[in-house]
Design a protein around this motif. Structure first.
Motif, PDB file in Angstrom:
ATOM      1  N   ILE A  56       0.865  -1.175   0.000  1.00 17.69           N
ATOM      2  CA  ILE A  56       0.000   0.000   0.000  1.00 17.69           C
ATOM      3  C   ILE A  56       0.903   1.227   0.000  1.00 17.69           C
ATOM      4  N   LYS A  57       0.604   2.164  -0.872  1.00 15.52           N
ATOM      5  CA  LYS A  57       1.446   3.350  -1.043  1.00 15.52           C
ATOM      6  C   LYS A  57       0.637   4.603  -0.699  1.00 15.52           C
ATOM      7  N   ASN A  58       1.308   5.606  -0.166  1.00 11.01           N
ATOM      8  CA  ASN A  58       0.742   6.920   0.172  1.00 11.01           C
ATOM      9  C   ASN A  58      -0.257   6.900   1.318  1.00 11.01           C
ATOM     10  N   MET A  59      -0.291   5.851   2.115  1.00 10.97           N
ATOM     11  CA  MET A  59      -1.138   5.862   3.302  1.00 10.97           C
ATOM     12  C   MET A  59      -0.384   6.602   4.394  1.00 10.97           C
ATOM     13  N   HIS A  60      -0.990   7.667   4.901  1.00  9.02           N
ATOM     14  CA  HIS A  60      -0.316   8.499   5.893  1.00  9.02           C
ATOM     15  C   HIS A  60      -0.687   8.056   7.306  1.00  9.02           C
ATOM     16  N   ILE A  61       0.327   7.642   8.065  1.00 12.22           N
ATOM     17  CA  ILE A  61       0.168   7.369   9.492  1.00 12.22           C
ATOM     18  C   ILE A  61       1.097   8.342  10.197  1.00 12.22           C
ATOM     19  N   ALA A  62       0.528   9.243  10.984  1.00 14.33           N
ATOM     20  CA  ALA A  62       1.320  10.283  11.641  1.00 14.33           C
ATOM     21  C   ALA A  62       2.346   9.655  12.578  1.00 14.33           C
ATOM     22  N   VAL A  63       3.499  10.306  12.694  1.00 17.67           N
ATOM     23  CA  VAL A  63       4.564   9.832  13.583  1.00 17.67           C
ATOM     24  C   VAL A  63       4.083   9.982  15.018  1.00 17.67           C
ATOM     25  N   TYR A  64       4.235   8.917  15.801  1.00 18.48           N
ATOM     26  CA  TYR A  64       3.806   8.924  17.200  1.00 18.48           C
ATOM     27  C   TYR A  64       4.756   9.804  17.991  1.00 18.48           C
ATOM     28  N   ASP A  65       4.219  10.800  18.680  1.00 21.03           N
ATOM     29  CA  ASP A  65       5.063  11.811  19.328  1.00 21.03           C
ATOM     30  C   ASP A  65       5.855  11.287  20.519  1.00 21.03           C
ATOM     31  N   LYS A  66       5.412  10.223  21.169  1.00 22.67           N
ATOM     32  CA  LYS A  66       6.124   9.689  22.338  1.00 22.67           C
ATOM     33  C   LYS A  66       7.005   8.499  22.001  1.00 22.67           C
ATOM     34  N   ALA A  67       7.291   8.283  20.725  1.00 24.15           N
ATOM     35  CA  ALA A  67       8.040   7.096  20.314  1.00 24.15           C
ATOM     36  C   ALA A  67       9.534   7.226  20.538  1.00 24.15           C
ATOM     37  N   GLY A  68      10.059   8.421  20.659  1.00 21.94           N
ATOM     38  CA  GLY A  68      11.482   8.600  20.894  1.00 21.94           C
ATOM     39  C   GLY A  68      12.243   8.800  19.598  1.00 21.94           C
ATOM     40  N   ALA A  69      13.562   8.835  19.706  1.00 19.47           N
ATOM     41  CA  ALA A  69      14.426   9.159  18.575  1.00 19.47           C
ATOM     42  C   ALA A  69      14.579   8.002  17.597  1.00 19.47           C
ATOM     43  N   PHE A  70      14.279   6.775  18.031  1.00 17.37           N
ATOM     44  CA  PHE A  70      14.495   5.621  17.160  1.00 17.37           C
ATOM     45  C   PHE A  70      13.401   5.476  16.101  1.00 17.37           C
ATOM     46  N   ASN A  71      12.291   6.183  16.276  1.00 21.66           N
ATOM     47  CA  ASN A  71      11.198   6.095  15.315  1.00 21.66           C
ATOM     48  C   ASN A  71      11.284   7.264  14.335  1.00 21.66           C
ATOM     49  N   SER A  72      12.186   7.162  13.389  1.00 24.33           N
ATOM     50  CA  SER A  72      12.357   8.233  12.401  1.00 24.33           C
ATOM     51  C   SER A  72      11.932   7.766  11.016  1.00 24.33           C
ATOM     52  N   ARG A  73      11.012   6.806  10.948  1.00 24.00           N
ATOM     53  CA  ARG A  73      10.543   6.295   9.669  1.00 24.00           C
ATOM     54  C   ARG A  73       9.635   7.310   8.998  1.00 24.00           C
ATOM     55  N   ASP A  74       9.529   7.215   7.688  1.00 26.80           N
ATOM     56  CA  ASP A  74       8.679   8.100   6.913  1.00 26.80           C
ATOM     57  C   ASP A  74       7.207   7.785   7.188  1.00 26.80           C
TER      58      ASP A  74
END
Length: 150
Positions: A56-74
């Motif tokens: 699936i392409k272009n599905m936007h899932i917002a970055v979780y704000d409390k995930a920390g520095a290791f969650n830098s995925r697009d």
């Protein structure tokens, strides 16, 4: 038990829905937490086949704000869909036909699992879209008249 997260409202207007499938989706932990908060959009998203797998392409899932520095995925990265082999083969055969495409309709929780409802669709022409709008308006007017009558 089914809790809906996001719905692709434009899919029903843009396409004739031929056949629906339920697929699992490969996600990370922070993405699931973001989905639990409802931070997802299926607008402009679509599915494609690559190497015998469906993504699936272009599905936007917002970055979780409390995930920390290791969650830098697009937030709009390609995500793999999980289907049975026979379903994937059936979809691949139909998508190779002229005019057929694979579109995500909705995203929901089934128990603790995140599922995507995808559909094989055929594109509508502009006159089909106008007819859909006219039918929707006619139905709305009819419901309004019934409400006023009662």
């Amino acid at each position: 038990m089914r809790k809906t997260i996001a719905v692709n409202r434009s899919a029903g207007f843009e396409y004739f829905i031929e056949e629906k499938f339920e697929a699992g989706i490969v996600l990370e932990g922070a993405e699931v937490k973001s989905l639990r908060k409802g931070n997802c959009s299926l607008k402009d998203s679509f599915c494609f086949l690559h190497g015998g797998e469906i993504f699936i392409k272009n599905m936007h899932i917002a970055v979780y704000d409390k995930a920390g520095a290791f969650n830098s995925r697009d937030s709009k990265r390609d995500r793999k869909l999980l289907l049975h082999k026979y379903e994937t083969a059936k979809i691949a055969g139909k998508v190779n036909e002229k005019g057929m495409t694979l579109v995500p309709l909705s995203l929901y929780f089934s128990g603790s699992l995140v599922k995507a409802e995808i559909a094989l669709c055929r594109g509508k022409q502009t006159y089909d879209k106008r007819r859909s709008i006219a039918e929707r308006d006619r139905e709305r007017d009819m419901q309004r008249e019934i409400k006023n009558y009662i």
